[in-house]
Design a protein around this motif. Structure first.
Motif, PDB file in Angstrom:
ATOM      1  N   ILE A 130     -12.439 -64.251 -12.081  1.00 46.21           N
ATOM      2  CA  ILE A 130     -12.329 -65.499 -11.323  1.00 46.21           C
ATOM      3  C   ILE A 130     -12.934 -66.590 -12.190  1.00 46.21           C
ATOM      4  O   ILE A 130     -14.007 -66.415 -12.761  1.00 46.21           O
ATOM      5  CB  ILE A 130     -13.092 -65.448  -9.979  1.00 46.21           C
ATOM      6  N   ARG A 131     -12.202 -67.683 -12.286  1.00 48.62           N
ATOM      7  CA  ARG A 131     -12.740 -68.882 -12.925  1.00 48.62           C
ATOM      8  C   ARG A 131     -12.098 -70.073 -12.214  1.00 48.62           C
ATOM      9  O   ARG A 131     -11.307 -69.886 -11.289  1.00 48.62           O
ATOM     10  CB  ARG A 131     -12.479 -68.890 -14.424  1.00 48.62           C
ATOM     11  N   GLU A 132     -12.408 -71.258 -12.631  1.00 48.70           N
ATOM     12  CA  GLU A 132     -11.922 -72.429 -11.916  1.00 48.70           C
ATOM     13  C   GLU A 132     -10.399 -72.430 -11.806  1.00 48.70           C
ATOM     14  O   GLU A 132      -9.685 -72.499 -12.801  1.00 48.70           O
ATOM     15  CB  GLU A 132     -12.384 -73.716 -12.592  1.00 48.70           C
ATOM     16  N   GLY A 133      -9.914 -72.319 -10.558  1.00 50.98           N
ATOM     17  CA  GLY A 133      -8.485 -72.380 -10.290  1.00 50.98           C
ATOM     18  C   GLY A 133      -7.684 -71.179 -10.724  1.00 50.98           C
ATOM     19  O   GLY A 133      -6.454 -71.237 -10.774  1.00 50.98           O
ATOM     20  N   TYR A 134      -8.328 -70.048 -10.993  1.00 49.80           N
ATOM     21  CA  TYR A 134      -7.642 -68.876 -11.519  1.00 49.80           C
ATOM     22  C   TYR A 134      -8.324 -67.605 -11.036  1.00 49.80           C
ATOM     23  O   TYR A 134      -9.550 -67.550 -10.908  1.00 49.80           O
ATOM     24  CB  TYR A 134      -7.663 -68.899 -13.050  1.00 49.80           C
ATOM     25  N   ALA A 135      -7.519 -66.584 -10.780  1.00 51.89           N
ATOM     26  CA  ALA A 135      -8.044 -65.243 -10.506  1.00 51.89           C
ATOM     27  C   ALA A 135      -7.045 -64.220 -11.017  1.00 51.89           C
ATOM     28  O   ALA A 135      -5.830 -64.479 -11.078  1.00 51.89           O
ATOM     29  CB  ALA A 135      -8.294 -65.037  -9.019  1.00 51.89           C
ATOM     30  N   CYS A 136      -7.559 -63.068 -11.382  1.00 53.99           N
ATOM     31  CA  CYS A 136      -6.741 -61.961 -11.852  1.00 53.99           C
ATOM     32  C   CYS A 136      -7.244 -60.693 -11.173  1.00 53.99           C
ATOM     33  O   CYS A 136      -8.456 -60.505 -11.015  1.00 53.99           O
ATOM     34  CB  CYS A 136      -6.841 -61.833 -13.373  1.00 53.99           C
ATOM     35  N   GLY A 137      -6.310 -59.847 -10.762  1.00 55.41           N
ATOM     36  CA  GLY A 137      -6.695 -58.599 -10.124  1.00 55.41           C
ATOM     37  C   GLY A 137      -5.722 -57.498 -10.475  1.00 55.41           C
ATOM     38  O   GLY A 137      -4.643 -57.745 -11.027  1.00 55.41           O
ATOM     39  N   GLU A 138      -6.123 -56.261 -10.149  1.00 53.18           N
ATOM     40  CA  GLU A 138      -5.247 -55.127 -10.386  1.00 53.18           C
ATOM     41  C   GLU A 138      -5.253 -54.212  -9.178  1.00 53.18           C
ATOM     42  O   GLU A 138      -6.195 -54.210  -8.381  1.00 53.18           O
ATOM     43  CB  GLU A 138      -5.630 -54.357 -11.649  1.00 53.18           C
ATOM     44  N   LEU A 139      -4.178 -53.461  -9.069  1.00 46.48           N
ATOM     45  CA  LEU A 139      -4.031 -52.472  -8.015  1.00 46.48           C
ATOM     46  C   LEU A 139      -3.504 -51.195  -8.655  1.00 46.48           C
ATOM     47  O   LEU A 139      -2.388 -51.182  -9.190  1.00 46.48           O
ATOM     48  CB  LEU A 139      -3.052 -52.974  -6.943  1.00 46.48           C
ATOM     49  N   LEU A 140      -4.336 -50.162  -8.669  1.00 51.58           N
ATOM     50  CA  LEU A 140      -3.902 -48.863  -9.181  1.00 51.58           C
ATOM     51  C   LEU A 140      -3.062 -48.207  -8.095  1.00 51.58           C
ATOM     52  O   LEU A 140      -3.515 -48.056  -6.960  1.00 51.58           O
ATOM     53  CB  LEU A 140      -5.103 -48.002  -9.562  1.00 51.58           C
ATOM     54  N   ILE A 141      -1.852 -47.826  -8.432  1.00 51.21           N
ATOM     55  CA  ILE A 141      -0.903 -47.341  -7.443  1.00 51.21           C
ATOM     56  C   ILE A 141      -1.195 -45.878  -7.086  1.00 51.21           C
ATOM     57  O   ILE A 141      -1.361 -45.026  -7.952  1.00 51.21           O
ATOM     58  CB  ILE A 141       0.549 -47.490  -7.959  1.00 51.21           C
ATOM     59  N   LYS A 142      -1.246 -45.657  -5.767  1.00 48.39           N
ATOM     60  CA  LYS A 142      -1.459 -44.317  -5.211  1.00 48.39           C
ATOM     61  C   LYS A 142      -0.281 -43.985  -4.303  1.00 48.39           C
ATOM     62  O   LYS A 142       0.502 -44.863  -3.937  1.00 48.39           O
ATOM     63  CB  LYS A 142      -2.764 -44.288  -4.422  1.00 48.39           C
ATOM     64  N   LYS A 143      -0.199 -42.746  -3.901  1.00 45.27           N
ATOM     65  CA  LYS A 143       0.898 -42.296  -3.045  1.00 45.27           C
ATOM     66  C   LYS A 143       0.988 -43.127  -1.761  1.00 45.27           C
ATOM     67  O   LYS A 143       2.089 -43.418  -1.276  1.00 45.27           O
ATOM     68  CB  LYS A 143       0.737 -40.816  -2.717  1.00 45.27           C
ATOM     69  N   VAL A 144      -0.125 -43.533  -1.215  1.00 41.51           N
ATOM     70  CA  VAL A 144      -0.151 -44.296   0.036  1.00 41.51           C
ATOM     71  C   VAL A 144       0.542 -45.661  -0.099  1.00 41.51           C
ATOM     72  O   VAL A 144       0.973 -46.239   0.892  1.00 41.51           O
ATOM     73  CB  VAL A 144      -1.607 -44.455   0.543  1.00 41.51           C
ATOM     74  N   HIS A 145       0.693 -46.172  -1.313  1.00 44.45           N
ATOM     75  CA  HIS A 145       1.334 -47.465  -1.555  1.00 44.45           C
ATOM     76  C   HIS A 145       2.858 -47.373  -1.643  1.00 44.45           C
ATOM     77  O   HIS A 145       3.545 -48.395  -1.699  1.00 44.45           O
ATOM     78  CB  HIS A 145       0.823 -48.083  -2.862  1.00 44.45           C
ATOM     79  N   ILE A 146       3.387 -46.160  -1.685  1.00 43.01           N
ATOM     80  CA  ILE A 146       4.806 -45.933  -1.983  1.00 43.01           C
ATOM     81  C   ILE A 146       5.636 -45.844  -0.704  1.00 43.01           C
ATOM     82  O   ILE A 146       5.237 -45.215   0.264  1.00 43.01           O
ATOM     83  CB  ILE A 146       4.970 -44.634  -2.814  1.00 43.01           C
ATOM     84  N   ASN A 147       6.821 -46.475  -0.731  1.00 46.49           N
ATOM     85  CA  ASN A 147       7.733 -46.443   0.417  1.00 46.49           C
ATOM     86  C   ASN A 147       8.756 -45.304   0.267  1.00 46.49           C
ATOM     87  O   ASN A 147       8.720 -44.568  -0.733  1.00 46.49           O
ATOM     88  CB  ASN A 147       8.405 -47.812   0.603  1.00 46.49           C
ATOM     89  N   PRO A 148       9.672 -45.142   1.222  1.00 41.70           N
ATOM     90  CA  PRO A 148      10.628 -44.024   1.161  1.00 41.70           C
ATOM     91  C   PRO A 148      11.559 -44.007  -0.044  1.00 41.70           C
ATOM     92  O   PRO A 148      12.126 -42.957  -0.361  1.00 41.70           O
ATOM     93  CB  PRO A 148      11.437 -44.180   2.458  1.00 41.70           C
ATOM     94  N   ILE A 149      11.740 -45.121  -0.741  1.00 40.79           N
ATOM     95  CA  ILE A 149      12.600 -45.094  -1.939  1.00 40.79           C
ATOM     96  C   ILE A 149      11.764 -44.961  -3.222  1.00 40.79           C
ATOM     97  O   ILE A 149      12.238 -45.226  -4.312  1.00 40.79           O
ATOM     98  CB  ILE A 149      13.535 -46.319  -2.015  1.00 40.79           C
ATOM     99  N   ASN A 150      10.508 -44.574  -3.070  1.00 38.35           N
ATOM    100  CA  ASN A 150       9.579 -44.336  -4.184  1.00 38.35           C
ATOM    101  C   ASN A 150       9.187 -45.594  -4.945  1.00 38.35           C
ATOM    102  O   ASN A 150       8.814 -45.529  -6.117  1.00 38.35           O
ATOM    103  CB  ASN A 150      10.115 -43.277  -5.151  1.00 38.35           C
ATOM    104  N   ALA A 151       9.273 -46.744  -4.287  1.00 40.22           N
ATOM    105  CA  ALA A 151       8.806 -48.007  -4.858  1.00 40.22           C
ATOM    106  C   ALA A 151       7.526 -48.413  -4.139  1.00 40.22           C
ATOM    107  O   ALA A 151       7.263 -47.977  -3.015  1.00 40.22           O
ATOM    108  CB  ALA A 151       9.865 -49.096  -4.673  1.00 40.22           C
TER     109      ALA A 151
END
Length: 141
Positions: free
Chosen positions: A27-48
């Motif tokens: 986080i800095r002035e007017g900006y942020a960066c983040g990440e999300l490590l993908i797990k099975k719980v994040h996946i829908n029926p078409i595997n996306a």
């Protein structure tokens, strides 16, 4: 603004964002960066990665980009354009930039890519500024 402490606070276990796996990296002035490590719980029926997960991730990182001026914000509106299906990805990266800081609202663009830098989604959020307040940290009096 102590950005290091703010990032620690945003990554505190037990909060909604951290419970779904969002990690704020910068986080800095007017900006942020983040990440999300993908797990099975994040996946829908078409595997996306589910679109709701991507939208939530973008909103969380977008709101983090507004914290530089010690604002508390609430999401008024959000739009998303899904550009590529996130199938077989290991992580998503969000970069948020404040494009308008008004008296009562802030507008933020958030771009989501995967680990191969493939664009997954482009979003725009409008946040209502609830009030400007000093951000405090648990270890302070």
């Amino acid at each position: 603004m102590d950005y290091k402490k703010l990032i620690e606070k945003r990554n505190k276990p037990g909060d909604f964002a951290t419970d779904i796996g969002v990690k704020i990296l910068e986080i800095r002035e007017g900006y942020a960066c983040g990440e999300l490590l993908i797990k099975k719980v994040h996946i829908n029926p078409i595997n996306a990665v589910h679109g709701g997960v991507i939208f939530t991730f973008a909103d969380m990182v977008g709101a983090s980009s507004t914290a530089f001026c010690e604002n508390r914000v609430a999401t008024l509106n959000g739009t998303i354009n899904f550009l590529n299906a996130a199938i077989g990805v290991e992580k998503l990266i969000a970069e948020a930039s404040v494009i308008k800081h008004g008296k009562n609202t802030m507008v933020v663009n958030v771009n989501i890519t995967d680990e191969k830098e493939t664009f997954v989604a482009s979003t725009t959020f409008t946040y209502y500024i609830l009030k400007k307040m000093k951000i405090t940290f648990e270890d302070e009096n």
